[in-house]
Scaffold this active site. Structure first.
Site, PDB file in Angstrom:
ATOM      1  N   HIS A 106       0.798  -1.228   0.000  1.00 55.91           N
ATOM      2  CA  HIS A 106       0.000   0.000   0.000  1.00 55.91           C
ATOM      3  C   HIS A 106       0.832   1.281   0.000  1.00 55.91           C
ATOM      4  O   HIS A 106       0.556   2.229   0.739  1.00 55.91           O
ATOM      5  CB  HIS A 106      -0.954   0.002   1.186  1.00 55.91           C
ATOM      6  CG  HIS A 106      -2.060  -1.008   1.088  1.00 55.91           C
ATOM      7  ND1 HIS A 106      -2.471  -1.547  -0.107  1.00 55.91           N
ATOM      8  CD2 HIS A 106      -2.840  -1.575   2.054  1.00 55.91           C
ATOM      9  CE1 HIS A 106      -3.462  -2.407   0.112  1.00 55.91           C
ATOM     10  NE2 HIS A 106      -3.700  -2.446   1.416  1.00 55.91           N
ATOM     11  N   HIS A 175      -9.724   2.092   0.264  1.00 58.53           N
ATOM     12  CA  HIS A 175      -9.679   0.916   1.141  1.00 58.53           C
ATOM     13  C   HIS A 175     -10.758   0.997   2.222  1.00 58.53           C
ATOM     14  O   HIS A 175     -10.499   0.691   3.389  1.00 58.53           O
ATOM     15  CB  HIS A 175      -8.302   0.792   1.781  1.00 58.53           C
ATOM     16  CG  HIS A 175      -7.900  -0.606   2.133  1.00 58.53           C
ATOM     17  ND1 HIS A 175      -8.653  -1.415   2.958  1.00 58.53           N
ATOM     18  CD2 HIS A 175      -6.821  -1.355   1.773  1.00 58.53           C
ATOM     19  CE1 HIS A 175      -8.055  -2.583   3.104  1.00 58.53           C
ATOM     20  NE2 HIS A 175      -6.944  -2.572   2.388  1.00 58.53           N
ATOM     21  N   GLU A 309     -11.809  -3.510  -3.593  1.00 62.69           N
ATOM     22  CA  GLU A 309     -10.811  -2.525  -4.014  1.00 62.69           C
ATOM     23  C   GLU A 309     -10.539  -2.700  -5.504  1.00 62.69           C
ATOM     24  O   GLU A 309      -9.816  -3.603  -5.914  1.00 62.69           O
ATOM     25  CB  GLU A 309      -9.525  -2.719  -3.222  1.00 62.69           C
ATOM     26  CG  GLU A 309      -9.712  -2.707  -1.713  1.00 62.69           C
ATOM     27  CD  GLU A 309      -8.569  -3.386  -0.996  1.00 62.69           C
ATOM     28  OE1 GLU A 309      -7.426  -2.917  -1.119  1.00 62.69           O
ATOM     29  OE2 GLU A 309      -8.830  -4.420  -0.339  1.00 62.69           O
TER      30      GLU A 309
END
Length: 352
Positions: A106, A175, A309
């Site tokens: 991420h 997210h 996502e």
């Protein structure tokens, strides 16, 4: 279009003030803070008139400053995992920080989810902007990014843009963790899910795709027709779903299509997702363990939420065609959520 309000949410010493933007339609209220472009609340009305907040999160800025599970945040520069934190661009090796087992996750230690974005009101919403300098988290090129949230009726749209001074990987997503029964509900076992994907990506023991693109037919990953999440989780190897479902091949022409639907029969709440992205990561909050205290003191245990996502395929920079952001080109991606709930997510285009 929605009513748009702004209020102060707090201050990060040495970094600046954080604002909260509130978008209100007749059916939905959405709250977004400028730290990490985080969606802190989506409040919608169920079939019996009750109003539920359907996203996990915290009551105050302190919670979001830590936010180890990325509740509600925009992820960048690259969402999901990069194997061993390594990739090659234009013949040069790049090494990222390792923050998820042996991998980079991420965007690194201080990705887009951890910084304060600039903001301005737009018709029916808010536009947030960020300049990520060349070398940020060891990614090449300066990136100018923007995320625009707009609310109209039952639909929240999220549009992403990014421009770079050098060739760099880019893969943005949101997210948010959803529970259509309301945040703080014990689990999502009574939710029905369908994902319109003929194939998925198997992963190894550190959650990196193996390189195989496997048909979903005759597997627990066949979600092309609605299934209850609870019984299906018992059939999935490992702790639950945390897999990329393949909607198209990276590099294919990106046309918007509906990719997923989640329905909670008890509340009547429905969430729909459309995208032009090649994949959607379906995650069933396998690594929540009840230790995080959320809004109103709620506990968030394993399987208490789900994420959808929309994004490029995980570790694509090392395995297959990744959508690189070329110098002076612009990526555009759009997303939408609504009270019903409807979520239209992620289309990218190129100009420049």
């Amino acid at each position: 279009m929605a009513l748009v309000l702004m209020e102060e949410f707090g201050e990060v010493p040495g970094e600046g003030r954080v604002q909260k933007w509130i978008l209100k339609s007749s059916n939905i209220t959405v709250e977004i803070i400028t730290l990490g472009c985080i969606i802190t609340a989506i409040k919608c009305q169920g079939k019996n008139g009750e109003v539920n907040d359907i996203v996990l999160g915290y009551d105050d800025l302190e919670g979001y400053l830590a936010n180890p599970k990325y509740f509600g945040a925009v992820i960048g520069r690259v969402a999901n995992r990069i194997a061993k934190g390594r990739f090659v661009v234009d013949g040069k090796d790049y090494q990222l920080a390792i923050n998820n087992g042996p991998n980079s996750l991420h965007g690194g230690l201080r990705g887009f989810s951890k910084v304060i974005w600039g903001s301005e009101g737009v018709e029916g919403g808010v536009r947030l902007t960020l300049t990520s300098p060349d070398g940020d988290q060891n990614y090449p090129g300066e990136v100018q990014a923007s995320v625009t949230y707009t609310l109209e009726g039952d639909t929240l749209s999220i549009q992403y843009q990014a421009r770079s001074t050098r060739t760099t990987p880019i893969n943005l997503t949101n997210h948010s963790y959803f529970n259509l029964a309301g945040q703080g509900s014990a689990d999502i076992y009574d939710h029905e899910v369908s994902i319109n994907a003929p194939t998925y990506l198997p992963v190894d023991d550190v959650m990196i795709p193996t390189g195989e693109v496997r048909p979903v037919e005759h597997t627990p990953f066949d979600l092309r027709r609605p299934v209850l999440i609870g019984p299906r989780l018992k059939e999935v190897p490992g702790p639950g779903f945390d897999h990329n479902f393949c909607l198209s091949s990276p590099g294919d022409a990106w046309t918007e299509r509906m990719c997923a639907r989640v329905f909670h029969p008890a509340s009547g709440c429905v969430m729909e997702v459309s995208t032009t992205q090649p994949g959607v990561q379906f995650y069933t909050a396998n690594f929540l363990d009840g230790s995080f205290k959320g809004k109103g003191g709620a506990s968030y245990p394993k399987h208490s939420a789900f994420c959808l996502e929309t994004q490029n395929w995980p570790d694509a920079v090392n395995q297959i065609l990744l959508q690189f952001l070329k110098p002076d080109h612009v990526h555009v991606m759009g997303n939408t959520m609504g009270a019903g709930v409807r979520l239209f997510v992620s289309h990218w285009a190129h100009t420049g």
